[in-house]
Scaffold this motif. Structure first.
Motif, short mmCIF file in Angstrom:
data_model
loop_
_atom_site.label_atom_id
_atom_site.label_comp_id
_atom_site.label_asym_id
_atom_site.label_seq_id
_atom_site.Cartn_x
_atom_site.Cartn_y
_atom_site.Cartn_z
N ILE A 8 77.23 144.40 5.81
CA ILE A 8 77.30 143.15 6.13
C ILE A 8 76.06 142.40 6.06
CG2 ILE A 8 78.20 141.16 7.71
CD1 ILE A 8 79.92 143.57 9.03
N PHE A 9 75.87 141.13 5.12
CA PHE A 9 74.52 140.58 5.04
C PHE A 9 74.58 139.24 5.64
CE2 PHE A 9 74.93 143.29 1.36
CZ PHE A 9 73.71 143.57 1.15
N ASP A 10 73.54 139.03 6.51
CA ASP A 10 73.03 137.64 7.03
C ASP A 10 72.73 136.76 5.48
OD1 ASP A 10 72.22 135.33 8.39
OD2 ASP A 10 70.20 135.96 8.31
N MET A 11 72.51 135.70 5.53
CA MET A 11 72.46 134.79 4.29
C MET A 11 71.11 134.27 4.26
SD MET A 11 74.54 131.88 2.53
CE MET A 11 74.30 130.55 3.97
N ASP A 12 70.54 133.45 5.07
CA ASP A 12 69.39 132.77 4.95
C ASP A 12 67.99 133.73 5.42
OD1 ASP A 12 69.94 129.80 4.64
OD2 ASP A 12 71.27 130.23 6.23
N GLY A 13 67.34 133.95 4.50
CA GLY A 13 66.15 134.75 4.73
C GLY A 13 66.52 136.30 4.35
N VAL A 14 67.72 136.54 3.94
CA VAL A 14 68.05 137.84 3.50
C VAL A 14 68.42 137.82 2.03
CG1 VAL A 14 69.61 139.89 3.71
CG2 VAL A 14 68.66 138.87 5.63
N LEU A 15 69.33 136.75 1.68
CA LEU A 15 69.86 136.55 0.26
C LEU A 15 68.82 135.59 -0.40
CD1 LEU A 15 72.38 138.06 1.23
CD2 LEU A 15 73.61 136.40 -0.22
N ILE A 16 68.67 134.29 0.35
CA ILE A 16 67.76 133.40 0.03
C ILE A 16 66.46 133.16 0.90
CG2 ILE A 16 69.41 132.49 -1.64
CD1 ILE A 16 69.95 130.16 0.54
N ASP A 17 65.39 132.45 0.34
CA ASP A 17 64.39 132.05 1.17
C ASP A 17 64.57 130.43 1.41
OD1 ASP A 17 62.13 131.63 2.60
OD2 ASP A 17 60.85 132.38 0.95
N SER A 18 65.35 130.32 2.54
CA SER A 18 65.74 128.97 2.57
C SER A 18 65.17 128.38 3.94
CB SER A 18 67.28 128.87 2.64
OG SER A 18 67.72 129.85 3.63
N GLU A 19 64.37 128.91 5.07
CA GLU A 19 64.08 128.27 6.02
C GLU A 19 63.49 126.90 5.87
OE1 GLU A 19 60.63 129.15 9.65
OE2 GLU A 19 61.71 131.11 8.45
N ASN A 20 62.30 126.91 4.78
CA ASN A 20 61.75 125.66 4.47
C ASN A 20 62.72 124.49 4.03
OD1 ASN A 20 59.41 124.16 4.43
ND2 ASN A 20 59.46 124.07 2.14
#
Length: 227
Positions: A8-20
């Motif tokens: 099971i994957f988290d999304m933000d920071g794992v699939l995409i670099d989206s914090e910003n």
């Protein structure tokens, strides 16, 4: 790994670099409504869902003319726009997911982000067909660190929680997965993130893994040289 049947994957920071992306969207939208954002309080909101963030700022700086739901939609739309138009894929994640799928693991996504963002992300990575289920905090009573989203994912996958491995990059996400009774691989993204000490394994790259068990080797220090 012999007992793991689902990842099971988290999304933000794992699939995409989206914090910003979230920081930009929230700053643009909330300041336009008169909110006085400061860095100390953004640390508090970092692990919140979008609806929780909207309520947080409204309680401090009540605005007029737009409902909480409308403001939340404005933030989500701005984030989706950035995801669609910028290069944000975590290197190697698409190949990694396809490798897991080809080895007969069930694959799920469980994110605190709104459900509307999931399809743009997995379509961008061209891995939508790999996921057996996707879940958002919108679909459970409470977001991470509450374990509800991970317990629901296991239920829908029809896999016992102890047979699920979660890939997470945040303390709250790791806490949620551990409280659900799952094994956790903390994704360090080349040591950008800290506070992952509760994880069972550390994973610093989705690249250069020839054999699946190595993906979650505690001693693995493989460098990220994906292109």
């Amino acid at each position: 790994m012999n007992t793991i049947k689902a990842v099971i994957f988290d999304m933000d920071g794992v699939l995409i670099d989206s914090e910003n992306f979230w920081s930009i969207a929230e700053h643009e939208i909330f300041t336009s409504l008169g909110v006085q954002i400061n860095s100390n309080e953004t640390k508090i909101t970092k692990s919140m869902t979008t609806s929780e963030v909207s309520r947080f700022w409204y309680d401090k700086f009540p605005w007029k003319g737009k409902s909480l739901a409308e403001v939340e939609e404005m933030v989500i739309s701005r984030v989706i726009d950035q995801i669609t138009n910028q290069d944000c894929q975590i290197p190697g994640i698409d190949v990694f997911i396809k490798l897991l799928k080809s080895n007969n693991f069930k694959i799920a996504l469980a994110t605190n982000s709104p459900k509307k963002i999931i399809d743009p992300v997995i379509n961008k990575l061209a891995v939508s067909e790999c996921f057996d289920i996707t879940l958002s905090a919108d679909q459970v009573v409470s977001g991470k660190p509450d374990p509800a989203i991970y317990l629901k994912a296991a239920h829908l996958l029809q896999i016992h929680p102890t047979e699920c491995l979660v890939v997470e990059d945040s303390t709250s996400g790791i806490q949620a997965a551990k409280n659900a009774g799952m094994v956790v691989a903390g994704f360090t993204n080349l040591n950008k993130n800290s506070g992952l000490g509760m994880a069972d394994y550390m994973l610093n790259s989705f690249c250069n893994y020839e054999h699946l068990p190595l993906c979650f080797d505690k001693t693995n220090t493989s460098s990220n040289n994906c292109k």
